[in-house]
Enzyme design. Structure first.
Site, mmCIF file in Angstrom:
data_model
loop_
_atom_site.group_PDB
_atom_site.id
_atom_site.type_symbol
_atom_site.label_atom_id
_atom_site.label_comp_id
_atom_site.label_asym_id
_atom_site.label_seq_id
_atom_site.Cartn_x
_atom_site.Cartn_y
_atom_site.Cartn_z
ATOM 1 C CE LYS A 80 -2.161 -0.957 3.896
ATOM 2 N NZ LYS A 80 -1.490 -2.205 4.275
ATOM 3 N NE ARG B 272 -3.903 -0.921 10.012
ATOM 4 C CZ ARG B 272 -2.844 -0.340 9.469
ATOM 5 N NH1 ARG B 272 -2.885 0.910 9.084
ATOM 6 N NH2 ARG B 272 -1.728 -1.024 9.301
ATOM 7 N NE ARG C 37 2.496 -4.170 11.289
ATOM 8 C CZ ARG C 37 3.627 -3.994 10.587
ATOM 9 N NH1 ARG C 37 4.784 -4.499 11.035
ATOM 10 N NH2 ARG C 37 3.601 -3.319 9.479
ATOM 11 N NE ARG D 299 6.477 0.340 9.887
ATOM 12 C CZ ARG D 299 5.265 0.184 9.384
ATOM 13 N NH1 ARG D 299 4.987 0.657 8.173
ATOM 14 N NH2 ARG D 299 4.328 -0.417 10.067
ATOM 15 N NE ARG E 64 7.359 -2.850 5.755
ATOM 16 C CZ ARG E 64 6.043 -2.660 5.742
ATOM 17 N NH1 ARG E 64 5.380 -2.702 4.601
ATOM 18 N NH2 ARG E 64 5.393 -2.434 6.856
HETATM 19 P P1 AMP Z 1 1.220 0.976 8.958
HETATM 20 O O1 AMP Z 1 2.336 1.953 8.756
HETATM 21 O O2 AMP Z 1 -0.007 1.314 8.162
HETATM 22 O O3 AMP Z 1 1.653 -0.453 8.786
HETATM 23 O O4 AMP Z 1 0.779 1.119 10.485
HETATM 24 C C1 AMP Z 1 1.667 0.846 11.553
HETATM 25 C C2 AMP Z 1 0.899 0.717 12.846
HETATM 26 O O5 AMP Z 1 0.237 1.970 13.140
HETATM 27 C C3 AMP Z 1 -0.224 -0.308 12.836
HETATM 28 O O6 AMP Z 1 0.257 -1.618 13.123
HETATM 29 C C4 AMP Z 1 -1.132 0.230 13.936
HETATM 30 O O7 AMP Z 1 -0.606 -0.032 15.225
HETATM 31 C C5 AMP Z 1 -1.043 1.732 13.713
HETATM 32 N N1 AMP Z 1 -2.058 2.220 12.748
HETATM 33 C C6 AMP Z 1 -1.843 2.767 11.511
HETATM 34 N N2 AMP Z 1 -2.995 3.110 10.921
HETATM 35 C C7 AMP Z 1 -3.976 2.760 11.792
HETATM 36 C C8 AMP Z 1 -5.394 2.830 11.755
HETATM 37 N N3 AMP Z 1 -6.034 3.318 10.690
HETATM 38 N N4 AMP Z 1 -6.074 2.382 12.845
HETATM 39 C C9 AMP Z 1 -5.447 1.886 13.930
HETATM 40 N N5 AMP Z 1 -4.107 1.772 14.021
HETATM 41 C C10 AMP Z 1 -3.375 2.204 12.971
#
Ligand code: AMP
Length: 228
Positions: free
Chosen positions: A23, A98, A182, A171, A137
């Site tokens: 994404k 989400r 996740r 990360r 990554r």
């Molecule tokens: P991402 O960078 O999208 O993989 O997000 C990293 C982490 O941020 C996720 O594992 C969640 O802990 C938190 N996070 C990101 N976007 C959301 C969302 N829309 N709702 C809840 N937690 C989020």
């Protein structure tokens, strides 16, 4: 023409898919190619954690454990960012919504501003490939370009192809245990949104297991078609 001013609402796209589906990579490519703004709640939350804001303090431990940050926090952060002027170019939502609560809050927000969702595009991938994808990554700490140890290495070891920086970042939550949590959260909380957007008639699906550039080309066509 009667001289009336016609306001064209900025397009809104959602990229759905599990962690590691691509994404972020694809949203970034669309931003560069078509000028839409990539809006990643993960990036916004990581910035809040780094800045030590109240939201960041509340989110930190949840993110490290691979859980979902509360809807209230995420919706507030997204709402703030959507109000920025650049979002009038149109946005690609990456990692939001989400949960069903977030999807409903987004519907309300867009209705208030006379906008709609042009398309929710589901990136279809095999779960079994996700852990390898995520654990390899890394990104350039200077310009944010994304790389992968196997799928997209830098041309010169440790040097960003794009800006020449040697400051590479991985990360903290891209490790095997957190990734599996996740993925569980994705299946329990986020996958139901595929049916949610199908019901609204805006769902499109894309096989995202192939080459990054080939997926980007298909996605770009889908976005162009749905932008108007
Ligand atoms: P991402 O960078 O999208 O993989 O997000 C990293 C982490 O941020 C996720 O594992 C969640 O802990 C938190 N996070 C990101 N976007 C959301 C969302 N829309 N709702 C809840 N937690 C989020």
């Amino acid at each position: 023409m009667d001289g009336a001013v016609v306001t064209v609402a900025a397009p809104v796209f959602i990229l759905l898919g599990p962690p590691g589906a691509g994404k972020g990579t694809q949203a970034r490519m669309l931003q560069e190619a078509q000028g839409f703004v990539q809006l990643s709640t993960g990036d916004l939350l990581r910035a809040a954690v780094a800045a030590g804001t109240d939201a960041g303090k509340a989110a930190k431990a949840v993110m490290e454990a691979g859980g979902l940050v509360s809807d209230d926090i995420v919706i507030a952060i997204l709402k703030d960012r959507l109000a920025d002027d650049d979002c009038a170019r149109g946005v690609i939502l990456d990692g939001f919504p989400r949960t069903t609560g977030q999807a409903e809050a987004l519907d309300d927000l867009l209705a208030d501003s006379g906008q709609r969702i042009n398309a929710a595009i589901s990136l279809e991938v095999d779960d079994s490939a996700m852990v390898a994808r995520i654990s390899g990554r890394f990104t350039c700490g200077n310009c944010g370009e994304g790389y992968h140890d196997v799928n997209k290495p830098t041309r010169a070891l440790g040097i960003c192809d794009k800006c020449g920086s040697s400051h590479m970042k991985r990360r903290a939550d891209d490790n095997a245990e957190t990734v599996s949590q996740r993925l569980t959260e994705y299946h329990n909380q986020t996958a139901p949104l595929i049916a949610y957007y199908e019901g609204k008639g805006v769902l499109q699906s894309l096989d995202a297991m192939g080459e990054i550039d080939a997926i980007a080309a298909t996605l770009s066509g889908m976005v162009k078609d749905a932008a108007t």
